[in-house]
Each structure stands twice: as structure tokens, then as C-alpha cells.
Design an enzyme around this catalytic site. Structure first.
Site, PDB file in Angstrom:
ATOM      1  CG  MET A 157      72.597 -46.986 -20.390  1.00 48.35           C
ATOM      2  SD  MET A 157      73.582 -48.515 -20.031  1.00 48.35           S
ATOM      3  CE  MET A 157      73.819 -48.300 -18.239  1.00 48.35           C
ATOM      4  CD  GLU A 176      46.728  -8.578  -1.291  1.00 45.44           C
ATOM      5  OE1 GLU A 176      47.959  -7.937  -1.514  1.00 45.44           O
ATOM      6  OE2 GLU A 176      46.425  -9.445  -1.723  1.00 45.44           O
ATOM      7  NE  ARG A 195      51.287  -6.790  -2.784  1.00 43.31           N
ATOM      8  CZ  ARG A 195      51.140  -7.945  -3.488  1.00 43.31           C
ATOM      9  NH1 ARG A 195      49.990  -8.484  -3.240  1.00 43.31           N
ATOM     10  NH2 ARG A 195      52.268  -8.690  -3.640  1.00 43.31           N
ATOM     11  CE1 TYR A 202      46.434  -6.037  -3.742  1.00 46.03           C
ATOM     12  CE2 TYR A 202      44.422  -6.870  -4.366  1.00 46.03           C
ATOM     13  CZ  TYR A 202      45.790  -6.592  -4.694  1.00 46.03           C
ATOM     14  OH  TYR A 202      46.148  -7.274  -5.771  1.00 46.03           O
ATOM     15  CG  ASP A 220      54.159  -6.484  -9.116  1.00 43.64           C
ATOM     16  OD1 ASP A 220      55.282  -5.938  -9.332  1.00 43.64           O
ATOM     17  OD2 ASP A 220      53.303  -6.055  -8.158  1.00 43.64           O
ATOM     18  CB  CYS A 262      58.542 -20.694 -16.327  1.00 43.27           C
ATOM     19  SG  CYS A 262      58.139 -21.692 -14.786  1.00 43.27           S
ATOM     20  NE  ARG A 275      61.576 -13.410 -13.142  1.00 43.30           N
ATOM     21  CZ  ARG A 275      62.778 -13.144 -13.572  1.00 43.30           C
ATOM     22  NH1 ARG A 275      63.720 -13.780 -13.390  1.00 43.30           N
ATOM     23  NH2 ARG A 275      62.960 -12.209 -14.564  1.00 43.30           N
ATOM     24  CG  HIS A 330      48.587  -6.426  -8.152  1.00 44.63           C
ATOM     25  ND1 HIS A 330      48.605  -7.376  -6.994  1.00 44.63           N
ATOM     26  CD2 HIS A 330      49.781  -6.207  -8.649  1.00 44.63           C
ATOM     27  CE1 HIS A 330      50.092  -7.319  -6.601  1.00 44.63           C
ATOM     28  NE2 HIS A 330      50.678  -6.529  -7.695  1.00 44.63           N
ATOM     29  CB  CYS A 380      46.904 -15.984  -6.365  1.00 43.57           C
ATOM     30  SG  CYS A 380      45.893 -14.481  -6.642  1.00 43.57           S
ATOM     31  CB  SER A 392      61.640 -36.571 -15.851  1.00 44.90           C
ATOM     32  OG  SER A 392      62.328 -37.228 -16.783  1.00 44.90           O
ATOM     33  CB  ALA A 426      55.077 -13.840  -5.173  1.00 44.70           C
ATOM     34  NE  ARG A 427      57.475 -14.151 -10.556  1.00 43.14           N
ATOM     35  CZ  ARG A 427      57.783 -13.477 -11.777  1.00 43.14           C
ATOM     36  NH1 ARG A 427      57.465 -14.065 -12.840  1.00 43.14           N
ATOM     37  NH2 ARG A 427      58.351 -12.239 -11.862  1.00 43.14           N
TER      38      ARG A 427
HETATM   39  P1  ADP Z   1      62.309 -35.294 -19.537  1.00 46.34           P
HETATM   40  O1  ADP Z   1      61.805 -33.555 -19.781  1.00 46.34           O
HETATM   41  O2  ADP Z   1      61.309 -36.238 -19.341  1.00 46.34           O
HETATM   42  O3  ADP Z   1      63.156 -35.116 -18.497  1.00 46.34           O
HETATM   43  P2  ADP Z   1      64.281 -34.691 -21.812  1.00 46.34           P
HETATM   44  O4  ADP Z   1      63.983 -34.968 -23.094  1.00 46.34           O
HETATM   45  O5  ADP Z   1      64.673 -33.528 -21.207  1.00 46.34           O
HETATM   46  O6  ADP Z   1      63.220 -35.418 -20.885  1.00 46.34           O
HETATM   47  O7  ADP Z   1      65.563 -35.673 -21.194  1.00 46.34           O
HETATM   48  C1  ADP Z   1      65.841 -36.923 -21.777  1.00 46.34           C
HETATM   49  C2  ADP Z   1      67.190 -37.284 -21.858  1.00 46.34           C
HETATM   50  O8  ADP Z   1      67.440 -38.712 -21.775  1.00 46.34           O
HETATM   51  C3  ADP Z   1      67.915 -36.697 -22.943  1.00 46.34           C
HETATM   52  O9  ADP Z   1      69.151 -35.872 -22.345  1.00 46.34           O
HETATM   53  C4  ADP Z   1      68.408 -37.885 -23.742  1.00 46.34           C
HETATM   54  O10 ADP Z   1      69.695 -37.202 -24.087  1.00 46.34           O
HETATM   55  C5  ADP Z   1      68.736 -38.839 -22.697  1.00 46.34           C
HETATM   56  N1  ADP Z   1      68.340 -40.326 -23.331  1.00 46.34           N
HETATM   57  C6  ADP Z   1      67.565 -40.669 -24.151  1.00 46.34           C
HETATM   58  N2  ADP Z   1      67.538 -41.809 -24.621  1.00 46.34           N
HETATM   59  C7  ADP Z   1      68.711 -42.454 -23.769  1.00 46.34           C
HETATM   60  C8  ADP Z   1      69.303 -43.485 -23.501  1.00 46.34           C
HETATM   61  N3  ADP Z   1      68.875 -44.811 -24.171  1.00 46.34           N
HETATM   62  N4  ADP Z   1      70.430 -43.668 -22.610  1.00 46.34           N
HETATM   63  C9  ADP Z   1      70.932 -42.543 -21.978  1.00 46.34           C
HETATM   64  N5  ADP Z   1      70.383 -41.297 -22.166  1.00 46.34           N
HETATM   65  C10 ADP Z   1      69.287 -41.239 -22.919  1.00 46.34           C
HETATM   66 FE1  SF4 Z   2      56.687 -19.842 -10.766  1.00 50.34          FE
HETATM   67 FE2  SF4 Z   2      58.203 -20.943 -12.625  1.00 50.34          FE
HETATM   68 FE3  SF4 Z   2      59.484 -19.566 -10.699  1.00 50.34          FE
HETATM   69 FE4  SF4 Z   2      58.478 -21.886 -10.115  1.00 50.34          FE
HETATM   70  S1  SF4 Z   2      60.182 -21.493 -11.337  1.00 50.34           S
HETATM   71  S2  SF4 Z   2      58.157 -19.834  -8.853  1.00 50.34           S
HETATM   72  S3  SF4 Z   2      56.746 -21.989 -11.633  1.00 50.34           S
HETATM   73  S4  SF4 Z   2      57.848 -18.645 -12.209  1.00 50.34           S
END
Ligand code: ADP
Ligand code: SF4
Length: 690
Positions: free
Chosen positions: A467, A108, A230, A176, A270, A351, A302, A179, A35, A402, A324-325
């Protein structure tokens, strides 16, 4: 036959062809039906997603379940439909896309039986007996026991769907029966089938419907497609389908279909998260079944480790590695194994954020693969990005999910990237959380990105480098992405309270950040207050219990970690807390924190009581760590630099998946000419008027 590419010898076996009816696969990688929350609403988006998996080396790529008739309607969930000819253009688009990607296309076909509440069609649900429909949250109604003439109807509807599937161009057509989502499953299971006619009682009778549908499908297909089945191998519930049943089915029907696809008795069984089951958890239920048929068998687990996959084949458990995952997290997993790029496999972390897409009727998303679901909408690809459009140098501050993903994306595009991190270790929240009970796989979010960054000479990483805005301006950076994360609040503000709680002076109040820093509560009795409702509250309670504390967890919800109903974890979490001796105080909010105890209030009736404790740990809400962003934005306004963008939790705290996605988006959009934000920022399909 030997593999055509330069496969590291130990994995050769994964690149052997497998015959499935009239077709031969190019390797053993098989994307089983899954899905995706796109279904009939977003067919072109789904087609692009499936095509990329075929490109990435999955030799078979299947649709999710496809409702064969209006009596099989599982609204509000969004799957595919093959109710009549009008559904064929969308289904054909998906099959064509899989073929363009180089894969065989599987469909399916599903009649959901008593699992179909038929909320859209308002038809009467059909089952082996008079029993309530299965998704109890959708409709408080019952299925009607099917008569022989209903069974005749069902067989005809299934034949119609088979004919239409051929027309749409599918190579593998499923019956099918797994499940708990299929009438075939319900007829097989004594739990639901208590009939006394020729479709109930003995196993031969209970499998009669399956036999008939298989025979009908084989006849209708007439060698033009492969027929797959399946089937549930273990229902994991009292009175449900057992090993003995499935062995009997294989002895009777083992040679009928061209392929057996082994599954558990529930989707939940599953797709267990990594917190609750290891890779290959299905092995104990599947091992030994292959020898009951000469036809190829596929199963899931998995699987992300090529060694584990090889073992499945060599040990004679599976012929095809179903996924799948792992195929969602890394659509190019097969090709990476083929090319010996094992370090670049983007391993699924288990997750189930992907599952939450379907369960919230939203397009699929993935923590590890931010392009999942965005292939057509935004033109994102899991491996490739468009080249840089300038010689800009970009600073990314913070190496959490991020920041790591933004650096990966910009690095891939060819920009000169500097990634700075305040701590010695990269990973931010995923590194911290991966040290908690059951969450070690979270570390894969960091591991994959570190591996990619290590191969990008244009990305420089500086650790232990906190920084400030002054530093950044002094170094002359003109473009900055701020990924500095978020801080857990300890004032009680979240969903129930939107202003701070009264907290007595001297009360011991901690948050997850204290635990991450290695600080544990003083004393013995601890209250955890979960007003976050995702996994962390339950995990923190588990951690404290394992450290010998007497733990109560208070939540305004009816269950701890209530949102994890969308990741199939909520029941397992309650059980684990009970097993760890954690007291669950549900339907209560903490309303005051004192020294030596907290006041809690029943959220319905308002009764107040006291809970003794030495400390409270708040798992409530977070505040973005956005001082740096705000400082830089002020400097940008003064002309000290050209662009500043906040991403991830520093912009708005959310899931790890949301942070990774935000990093990817920033990397995609750098240097892009974006339409005004008055416009819809992605492609979509709009229902055509009749
Ligand atoms: P996200 O989920 O958005 O990626 P996190 O909290 O997992 O955020 O990661 C943020 C990271 O940024 C942490 O590892 C933290 O130590 C780092 N960090 C926060 N402030 C600063 C800064 N001023 N300079 C450098 N690194 C920083
Ligand atoms: Fe699903 Fe998490 Fe695996 Fe991505 S990492 S396929 S969201 S279980």
C-alpha cells in the site's frame, strides 16, 4: 472423578483432582514458582498477574522464591521477601488474589545460602564451606562455612517464615532445594559440601539440613497447609547432585512432604530456550522418580501441547503439569484445553524474554503475551479487551508481529479492521526468522494470531497488497496503523560505529535481509560482523556454517550474542559455534571493508589486522521502514485522514516482544482518552516512608 466441564475426552485426565496434603486441586495444572522481576517492588502488579493465572485455570499458583532472612538477600535481583511482619501485607495481597482467582496459593521459601551476595543487607553470606558466592558478577566475596549454631539460626529463620506464610494465607509452603539458589541444594551437592561433620560426607549427612527443614516445616504447619519440596534432580555439572543422590533422598525422605516439585540444578538448566532444547527436555531426568514416593509430583518441560501433558501423566512421570513459561505465554491455557479451544492456545515460543525481565531487574514481559506484567499497571488482560467506542474502520498496514497483534486487539474490541500485507505470507520478521536454524518456534507468534483473526469476521486480510499513502487515501481510510517493519543496515552503523564504515567498491556486503530473501554470499570465506549482540549474529553464523562456508564471526563484545546472557543462551551459543567450526573473533570491531578481506581492530589496545574473506554479512542495526508513516502523517496534516500511528519496528526497531507489545498498546489506546504524556502512563507503587 470426571471433569465438570465439556472436556474433549482425550484430555479428561488433565482435569482430574489431585490431593496435596489437606487440599485437593481442581485439575492437574500447576504454576510452579517463577521469578518475574516485580517482587517486593511491585507487589500489586504481581498479585494481579498471579490472579489472572488462577482465573485461567491453573489450580495452583505459586510465588517466586521468597527470601526468608536478610542473610538470603540476592540484590540487585528483585524477588519477594519475608524478612519480618512488614513484608506480610504484600504477601497477603498476592495470596488473596490467587484465592480470588480460584487457585491454591503456594509460597516458595528460600534461603539462598552461598548464592546470596547480601549486597543490600551486607550480612556475611552463608554456605556449607568457605567458597566464593555464586553470582560472580555481583560481588567478589566469599561465603563463610556455617557452624552448627548458624544451622540452628537458619532453622529458626525458616520456622519464622513458615509461621508468617500461614499468617499471610498460603496453602502450600515450600522448602526450596533446587536450581543452585538454595542452601539446601549447596548442602546436598558434593561440589559445594566438603564438610566432615554430621552435615557433610555421606548422603544421609548431606541431606540432614533438608530433613530438618522439612520436619520443622511440617511441625510448624501442623496440618494447616501442605508442605512442598522443590529439589534438584540433576545438577549437570562435575561433582554435582546426581540421579543416585536424588534417588537416595526420595528413599529417605520421600514420604515427608505432601508434594515433590522436581527441578534441574540451575534455572538455566530448567528454562532452556527452544533453540537449544525441545519440549519435555527434563523427562530423562525425572522419569522413574515418581515411583519412589506415594506423594504427588510436579515437574516442568515448557509443556504447551496437551498431548504431551497427557503422556506425562499416563506414563507415570508426573501427577501435575508444572509450568512457568507456558503459563506466562498463556495464562488461560488450562481453560482453553478444558473448553476444546486448542487452536487458540498462545504457545510459548521458548525465547526467554520473560527471563530477561528478571535478569535485568525489570518487570516481566513476554513475546507472546503482551499483557504479561501489565495486568495491574495498565489494566490489560490476556484474553479480554474493552469493547469498541465508535464505529471507526481501521487499516493496519503490515502483518508482522506488531500489525498482527494490533489487528487482533482491534478485532477483539469489535472494530472493522482491514489488515494489508505486501507479501503472500503473514508474519513479517517472525516468518522469516522462523526459517533459520533453531528458530522454528518463532512461527508461533504468527500462528496464534492467524488463528484468532480467522475467528473474527470483522477483520479482513488482504495479502500481496503493498500500500502507498495515495492508495490509502483513495480507499478512504481515516485511521491507519503503520506496521511496516524495519530494514537491516549494511553500512556497519550500530553500537561501535555510529557513522558508516569505509567500504571499498566491489566489496561483497550482505545483511540479514539478503539471507531472508534467499541470497547467499559468493565464495567460500565469510565474516559475520555482530554488533547487534542479540541472537541473530550467532544464528546467521550457524546458518552459513551449515551451508558449507568457512565462517568467522567478529564482535566488539567478549562473547558472541553477548546480550543473550539475559536469556540463558550465551554459553550454549558459543558452544554451538565452536561445534559448527565457526571462528570467534571477540573484542574486535570491523573498521574497514575491502575486496577480499576486512580490517579489524582490537577494541582495547587498538591493534589492527586483516581477515581474508570473500564477503561480509553485517548483523548490526536496523532502520525503520517509515516512509509510508511519514507520507501519511503529511497527508493527515493536510486533513486527508484523521489518525496515523506508527507501531512496532516501523516506529523503533526492537525485539519481537516489543513489537507485539506496541501493537497491543495501539489497540488498547484506540479511541481512548489518554492523559497528557507529561503524566506517568501506568500505575505504580511508591515506597512508603518509614
Ligand atoms: P514488526 O516487527 O514491527 O511487526 P515486521 O518487519 O515483522 O515488523 O513486519 C512488517 C510487515 O509489513 C512485513 O510483513 C512487510 O512485508 C509488510 N509491509 C511493509 N511495507 C508494507 C506496505 N507498504 N504495504 C503492506 N505491507 C507492508
Ligand atoms: Fe517467556 Fe518467550 Fe515463552 Fe513468553 S514466549 S513465556 S517470553 S519464553
Amino acid at each position: 472423578m470426571s471433569a465438570t466441564h465439556d472436556v474433549p475426552a482425550p484430555y479428561d485426565i488433565l482435569f482430574e483432582p489431585v490431593r496435596i496434603g489437606p487440599f485437593t486441586t481442581t485439575n492437574r495444572f500447576y504454576q510452579v514458582p517463577h521469578c518475574n522481576g516485580m517482587g517486593y517492588r511491585d507487589p500489586s502488579a504481581q498479585a494481579a498477574m498471579r490472579k489472572i493465572k488462577a482465573e485461567g485455570g491453573w489450580s495452583v499458583v505459586c510465588t517466586e522464591q521468597v527470601e526468608i532472612h536478610a542473610t538470603s538477600d540476592i540484590a540487585p535481583f528483585i524477588e519477594l521477601r519475608i524478612w519480618d511482619e512488614r513484608d506480610l501485607p504484600a504477601l497477603k495481597r498476592i495470596a488473596d488474589a490467587i484465592h480470588e482467582g480460584g487457585g491454591l496459593a503456594g509460597i516458595e521459601l528460600a534461603h539462598n545460602g552461598m548464592n546470596a551476595p547480601n549486597q543490600l543487607s551486607r550480612e556475611t553470606p552463608l554456605g556449607p564451606g568457605h567458597l566464593p558466592v555464586a553470582p560472580d558478577t555481583i560481588a567478589p566475596i566469599q561465603a563463610r562455612a556455617m557452624t552448627k549454631s548458624d544451622i540452628e539460626d537458619l532453622r529458626r529463620w525458616h520456622r519464622n517464615a513458615v509461621r508468617r506464610s500461614l499468617e499471610a494465607g498460603y496453602d502450600i509452603i515450600y522448602v526450596y532445594g533446587a536450581h543452585g539458589y538454595s542452601g539446601v541444594h549447596h548442602f546436598l551437592s558434593r561440589r559445594y559440601n566438603q564438610r566432615t561433620d554430621s552435615y557433610g560426607g555421606s548422603l544421609v549427612n548431606r541431606m540432614r539440613l533438608l530433613r530438618e527443614l522439612l520436619e520443622d516445616t511440617i511441625e510448624e504447619v501442623d496440618g494447616r497447609a501442605a508442605v512442598a519440596c522443590r529439589i534438584t534432580v540433576e545438577e549437570e555439572i562435575d561433582g554435582g547432585i546426581t540421579r543416585e543422590d536424588i534417588e537416595g533422598v526420595l528413599r529417605e525422605l520421600g514420604e515427608l512432604p505432601d508434594l515433590w516439585d522436581f527441578a534441574m540444578g540451575s534455572w538455566e538448566g530448567d528454562s532452556v530456550t527452544s533453540r537449544f532444547a525441545p519440549e519435555g527436555r527434563q523427562e530423562e531426568f525425572v522419569a522413574g522418580l515418581k515411583k519412589l514416593t506415594s506423594k504427588p509430583v510436579v515437574g516442568v518441560g515448557r509443556f504447551t501441547s496437551p498431548d504431551a501433558m497427557v503422556r506425562q501423566v499416563k506414563a507415570g512421570i508426573l501427577d501435575l503439569i508444572g509450568a512457568a513459561r507456558p503459563s506466562i505465554a498463556d495464562p488461560f491455557l488450562p481453560n482453553k484445553i478444558r473448553d476444546g479451544r486448542l487452536n487458540l492456545i498462545r504457545e510459548c515460543i521458548g525465547c526467554n524474554i520473560c527471563v530477561s525481565g528478571d535478569l535485568t531487574m525489570s518487570p516481566i514481559r513476554c513475546t507472546q503475551n503482551p499483557s504479561m506484567g501489565e495486568e495491574w499497571r495498565r489494566g490489560w488482560h490476556p484474553e479480554n479487551m474493552r469493547p469498541k467506542e465508535s464505529d471507526s474502520r481501521i487499516l493496519v498496514v503490515g502483518a508482522g508481529p506488531s500489525g498482527l497483534e494490533a489487528a487482533r486487539g482491534l478485532g477483539l474490541r469489535g472494530y472493522d479492521v482491514t489488515l494489508v500485507e505486501a507479501r503472500r505470507e503473514l508474519g513479517g520478521r517472525v516468518r522469516q526468522e522462523s526459517l533459520l536454524p533453531g528458530l522454528s518456534a518463532w512461527g508461533r507468534v504468527k500462528d496464534y494470531r492467524e488463528a484468532v483473526l480467522a475467528e473474527l469476521p470483522n477483520v479482513e486480510i488482504f495479502r500481496e497488497s503493498p500500500m502507498t499513502a495515495d492508495d490509502i487515501v483513495e480507499f478512504g481510510f481515516q485511521h491507519v496503523l503503520v506496521a511496516t517493519g524495519a530494514t537491516w543496515r549494511t553500512d556497519g552503523v550500530a553500537r561501535f560505529h555510529t557513522t558508516p564504515l569505509p567500504i571499498a567498491e566491489g566489496a561483497q556486503v550482505l545483511g540479514p535481509d539478503d539471507l531472508f530473501a534467499g541470497r547467499l554470499p559468493e565464495g567460500k570465506k565469510v565474516v559475520v560482523y555482530d554488533d547487534d549482540h542479540y541472537y541473530l549474529g550467532g544464528v546467521v553464523a550457524e546458518l552459513l556454517a551449515q551451508n558449507g562456508y568457512d565462517v568467522s564471526i567478529v564482535t566488539p563484545e567478549a562473547q558472541v550474542s553477548s546480550w543473550t546472557v539475559n536469556t540463558f543462551e550465551v554459553n550454549r551459543i558459543q558452544r554451538r559455534l565452536i561445534e559448527n567450526g565457526v571462528r570467534r573473533v571477540t573484542d574486535h570491531a570491523v573498521t574497514r571493508v575491502g575486496v577480499g578481506g576486512v580490517e579489524v581492530r582490537d577494541v582495547y589496545a587498538g591493534q589492527i589486522r586483516e581477515l581474508d574473506c570473500d564477503a561480509i554479512v553485517m548483523v548490526t542495526a536496523r532502520l525503520p521502514r517509515d516512509e509510508l508513516y511519514l507520507d501519511l502523517e503529511a497527508r493527515r496534516e493536510r486533513g486527508d485522514l484523521l489518525s496515523v500511528r506508527g507501531i512496532g519496528d516501523a516506529w523503533a526497531p526492537g525485539t519481537i516482544a516489543a513489537a507485539v507489545w506496541s501493537g497491543r498498546r495501539a489497540a488498547e489506546e484506540f479511541d481512548a482518552t489518554l492523559p497528557s504524556n507529561d503524566e506517568v502512563p501506568f500505575r505504580r507503587e511508591v515506597t512508603q516512608l518509614a
